[in-house]
Structures are given as C-alpha cells and as structure tokens.
Design an enzyme around this catalytic site. Sequence first.
Site, PDB file in Angstrom:
ATOM      1  N   SER A 151      16.552  57.805  52.973  1.00  0.00           N
ATOM      2  CA  SER A 151      17.580  57.800  54.000  1.00  0.00           C
ATOM      3  C   SER A 151      17.383  58.938  54.997  1.00  0.00           C
ATOM      4  CB  SER A 151      18.947  57.932  53.342  1.00  0.00           C
ATOM      5  OG  SER A 151      19.912  58.284  54.300  1.00  0.00           O
ATOM      6  N   CYS A 152      17.765  58.696  56.259  1.00  0.00           N
ATOM      7  CA  CYS A 152      17.698  59.754  57.278  1.00  0.00           C
ATOM      8  C   CYS A 152      19.013  60.528  57.328  1.00  0.00           C
ATOM      9  CB  CYS A 152      17.403  59.177  58.645  1.00  0.00           C
ATOM     10  SG  CYS A 152      15.693  58.692  58.846  1.00  0.00           S
ATOM     11  N   VAL A 153      20.009  60.072  56.617  1.00  0.00           N
ATOM     12  CA  VAL A 153      21.309  60.768  56.682  1.00  0.00           C
ATOM     13  C   VAL A 153      21.583  61.393  55.319  1.00  0.00           C
ATOM     14  CG1 VAL A 153      23.728  60.582  57.321  1.00  0.00           C
ATOM     15  CG2 VAL A 153      22.055  59.088  58.360  1.00  0.00           C
TER      16      VAL A 153
END
Lengths: 173, 102
Positions: free
Chosen positions: B100-102
């Site tokens: 995930s990028c978050v």
Amino acid sequence: MSENEDNKENAGKQPKKVLIVCSKGSLVDVYPSLVMANGALMEGMEAEVFFTFFGLDAVRKATQKKLKMTPVANPAMRLPGSTLPFPNIVGLIPGVSDVATSMMKNTIEKLDIPTTYEFLDMIKAGGGKLWGCKMAMDMFGLTREDLRDDIDGVLTVGEFYSRVGEDTQIIFT
Amino acid sequence: MKKTIAGKEVEIDEEGYLVDSPQWDKDVAQEIAKELNIELSDKHWEVIDYLRAQHDEGVEMSIRKVGKSGIVDLKEFYGLFPGGPLKNASKIAGLSRPASCV
C-alpha cells in the site's frame, strides 16, 4: 560506468529526508504532496511539507475541508467512463466542479485513501513537519493562527532551505 | 535466498521479508525484531497478531488501517516500530513487504 550499472549500485537506496513544497490548492494538487510525505515517513525517512501560495489552503483552518477539484483547463480530465475530454465550457457551469469534487472524494474513500486533513494528521503522527510560507502568508494577510494548530511554524524560503539535512531531496509539487 | 533464523532455515527475499509465511513462528519473529533493534512487548505482539489475522483474511494493509484498528493509534505505531512502522511490523510478522502507498 553506464547508466544501468549506476542504477544497480543505487538500487534500494532511499534519501534520508524529503522536503516537499506544496504550491497549489486544488484537491488533485494537494494529494501528491501528502501521499509523498506520508509515504516517506512510512519508509522510515524524514518528511516536511512547506505550504506556499494556494497550497496554503490545505492547512488553513477555514479552507482545509473545502478543497475542490476543477475540471477546467485540465486536458487529462475525461468524461466519466470514457476517454473523451471533459469540455472546459461544461466545467464552467455552476455546480459542475462540486460534482467532480464529490465523485473524486467517493473514489478516494472507496480506495481507503484519507481526506487531505486526515492525511495531515497522519503525517504529524509519523513525526513529519508542516510549515507555512511567510511570504505567501503576508500576501494573503494570514497569520499563524489562521493555520492548523499543529503547524510547526512559519518560515522564510531561506529558513526552509536550512531544513536540508544529510541526503535530502527537495520535491516541488 | 535462504537464511537461518532462530535455528530454522527460512526463505527470504532481497529485503529480508519471509517468502513463505508458514515458516514463521514466534522465535523467528523475535530474531527478526532483534535485528531491527526492536524489543517485542505485549503491544508489539498485539499488532503482529492483528497483521497476520488481516493477512489471512486477504486484507491489504495500510498504516491507516492499523491506526484505526483500536490496538494502537498511528503515533504509537510509529513509536513501537521505528524506521518504517508497517514495513518493520510486517517483516517481523513474517509477511511480505506492504503493497500500500498509504
């Protein structure tokens, strides 16, 4: 050394710190700054964001929950579900920007991406720093009290550059 | 590549994440944590158990989800696993690098 070998040598290496300049205030402009800052913290890097000009809207108490997306003057903005460009003239009709904004917010929520103001909370929780730009604030007649309470301060551009540490990258968005 | 962790031969990727989750046990976790200079407390284990349970359910993890899990808030999460909380917690939990990028 060829470019390829050079890349190989640097593979897996990350900067230690990123300084990100957020200079624009529409939803699509603010997100990249915040995703990159938060992403850096998640990787164990240091991250600081400098809000200048219209980017200040993202950290102003009065506007941080009112960021919008504009479908005007953006050739990559397409009609929903197609590759046809979104006509600028349609974007000028009152309410269209609101529809585009709420469509984008829905998509973002579905993907489990936080709002911009929650993102700022996350960046602070991760030890990131948020700065206001002194010159832009003077221009807009803003004081520190107009910004989020958790803002780390107001800096001149020179002071911002002094935030550079070892192995730091400056990113302008 | 192969590596011996806590007397067990395990398969890890280039960044040190376990390739095969079933090879993981608590001793392996302890040793990976030690390499990361993290001493595991009960709170750490709660997070690790949570990550493994979510993984088993096929949930893609983000730091935001951990922050809303009710186990730790984000600030505590960063404090427990310094130097990249989700990365390091996933590594200790024997899971792959978070996507995930978050």
